[in-house]
Motif scaffolding. Structure first.
Motif, PDB file in Angstrom:
ATOM      1  N   ARG A  47     -13.212  -0.305  -0.647  1.00 59.48           N
ATOM      2  CA  ARG A  47     -13.610  -0.479  -2.062  1.00 59.48           C
ATOM      3  C   ARG A  47     -12.193  -1.338  -2.810  1.00 59.48           C
ATOM      4  O   ARG A  47     -12.278  -2.489  -3.539  1.00 59.48           O
ATOM      5  N   HIS A  48     -11.126  -0.583  -2.500  1.00 61.83           N
ATOM      6  CA  HIS A  48      -9.982  -1.430  -3.247  1.00 61.83           C
ATOM      7  C   HIS A  48      -9.493  -2.648  -2.830  1.00 61.83           C
ATOM      8  O   HIS A  48      -8.978  -3.365  -3.274  1.00 61.83           O
ATOM      9  N   LEU A  49      -9.458  -2.827  -1.445  1.00 60.47           N
ATOM     10  CA  LEU A  49      -8.853  -4.090  -0.982  1.00 60.47           C
ATOM     11  C   LEU A  49     -10.047  -5.171  -0.897  1.00 60.47           C
ATOM     12  O   LEU A  49      -9.692  -6.199  -1.105  1.00 60.47           O
ATOM     13  N   ARG A  97      -2.358   5.979  -4.307  1.00 55.51           N
ATOM     14  CA  ARG A  97      -3.235   7.068  -4.658  1.00 55.51           C
ATOM     15  C   ARG A  97      -3.118   7.370  -6.255  1.00 55.51           C
ATOM     16  O   ARG A  97      -4.042   7.838  -6.865  1.00 55.51           O
ATOM     17  N   SER A 109     -12.807   4.383   0.346  1.00 54.94           N
ATOM     18  CA  SER A 109     -11.867   3.908  -0.578  1.00 54.94           C
ATOM     19  C   SER A 109     -11.013   2.837  -0.281  1.00 54.94           C
ATOM     20  O   SER A 109     -10.724   1.811  -1.063  1.00 54.94           O
ATOM     21  N   ILE A 125       0.858  -1.128  -0.025  1.00 50.67           N
ATOM     22  CA  ILE A 125       0.113  -0.171  -0.095  1.00 50.67           C
ATOM     23  C   ILE A 125       0.887   1.189   0.028  1.00 50.67           C
ATOM     24  O   ILE A 125       1.637   1.331   0.993  1.00 50.67           O
ATOM     25  N   ALA A 155     -11.671  -5.902  -3.553  1.00 50.48           N
ATOM     26  CA  ALA A 155     -11.492  -6.209  -4.936  1.00 50.48           C
ATOM     27  C   ALA A 155     -10.326  -7.189  -5.100  1.00 50.48           C
ATOM     28  O   ALA A 155      -9.914  -7.576  -6.192  1.00 50.48           O
ATOM     29  N   ASP A 178      -3.794   4.391  -8.635  1.00 53.04           N
ATOM     30  CA  ASP A 178      -5.267   3.674  -8.551  1.00 53.04           C
ATOM     31  C   ASP A 178      -6.282   4.327  -7.760  1.00 53.04           C
ATOM     32  O   ASP A 178      -7.443   3.913  -7.653  1.00 53.04           O
ATOM     33  N   LEU A 237      -0.804  -0.832  -4.703  1.00 54.10           N
ATOM     34  CA  LEU A 237      -1.837   0.127  -4.814  1.00 54.10           C
ATOM     35  C   LEU A 237      -1.469   1.428  -4.006  1.00 54.10           C
ATOM     36  O   LEU A 237      -0.576   1.510  -3.124  1.00 54.10           O
ATOM     37  N   LEU A 248      -6.246   5.221  -4.624  1.00 52.37           N
ATOM     38  CA  LEU A 248      -6.873   4.800  -3.403  1.00 52.37           C
ATOM     39  C   LEU A 248      -6.433   5.807  -2.409  1.00 52.37           C
ATOM     40  O   LEU A 248      -5.065   6.499  -2.238  1.00 52.37           O
TER      41      LEU A 248
END
Length: 236
Positions: free
Chosen positions: A63-65, A48, A60, A22, A67, A51, A46, A53
């Motif tokens: 949503r990203h994690l 900002r 946020s 991250i 997926a 992506d 990932l 994030l």
């Protein structure tokens, strides 16, 4: 002592196959990603900038994690900043600005906490894994001998407390997990150049190699603790 601890840990730790980084586009995050890839680890990154994030936004992060499909042997949160919106570390409490302190807490403490909240489902329960968060020695209350840097120190001390508490909770369900805070040393960046003074600095590649060495040596026995780049424990 540190060398013996590293050797013993390395002997019992599991090999890393998959890692989630991250903050993968930042100086340390990108260097750690490259070092892990060099060592044959499959890396998912990932950030900002790449992506979208936003680690300070719960929706946020979720949503990203959500997926992603685990398990990941390593989750490394490399987000953070020394300066935010031009607010420099305070040399005196007279310079403390509430909004600057809140910005530090949002990015350097709340952000990593949200990553831990949503990433725990991605690490295995029955095999060794590492959740490491980038902290800083200046966040140590026990090591603070010169004062100053109120907002940054406070945010890093806060994230250290988050990591300590999460390690206790996660230890109940993930008995083989090491959840730790890591200090990378003073890494050469445009920001740290102004504050390094007489402190020795290293390039991002060197910092990454040292951090990955530490992460490879971590076991559940190290969970809930704070280590530097040489695997030396730092007081909370």
């Amino acid at each position: 002592m540190a060398a013996l601890e590293r050797a013993g840990a390395a002997a019992s730790s599991g090999a890393m196959d998959r890692a989630l980084i991250i903050g993968a586009s930042g100086g340390i995050g990108s260097a750690v990603s490259a070092e892990l890839s060099r060592r044959g680890v499959e890396v998912t990154g990932l950030s900002r900038s790449s992506d979208g994030l936003d680690v300070t936004d719960d929706a946020s992060v979720e949503r990203h994690l959500s997926a992603l499909e685990g398990p990941f042997d390593l989750v490394f949160c490399a987000t953070g900043a020394l300066e935010i919106d031009g607010a420099a570390p305070e040399k005196t409490i007279k310079r403390l600005e509430p909004e600057a302190m809140l910005a530090q807490l949002r990015l350097n403490a709340i952000g990593p906490a949200l990553v831990l909240k949503h990433a725990i489902r991605l690490v295995p329960r029955a095999s060794p894994a590492v959740m490491a968060t980038l902290s800083a020695r200046v966040g140590s209350i026990g090591d603070n001998a010169i004062g100053g840097w109120y907002s940054y120190r406070t945010a890093k001390a806060a994230v250290n407390q988050v990591i300590r508490s999460a390690a206790i909770e996660f230890g109940r369900s993930h008995r083989h997990l090491a959840c730790v805070a890591l200090h990378p040393g003073t890494v050469e960046t445009a920001f740290t150049e102004k504050y390094a003074d007489s402190h020795p600095t290293v390039d991002a590649g060197t910092a990454a190699r040292r951090l990955v060495d530490v992460m490879e040596g971590l076991t559940a026995d190290h969970t809930g603790r704070f280590f530097d780049y040489a695997f030396k424990e730092i007081p909370w």
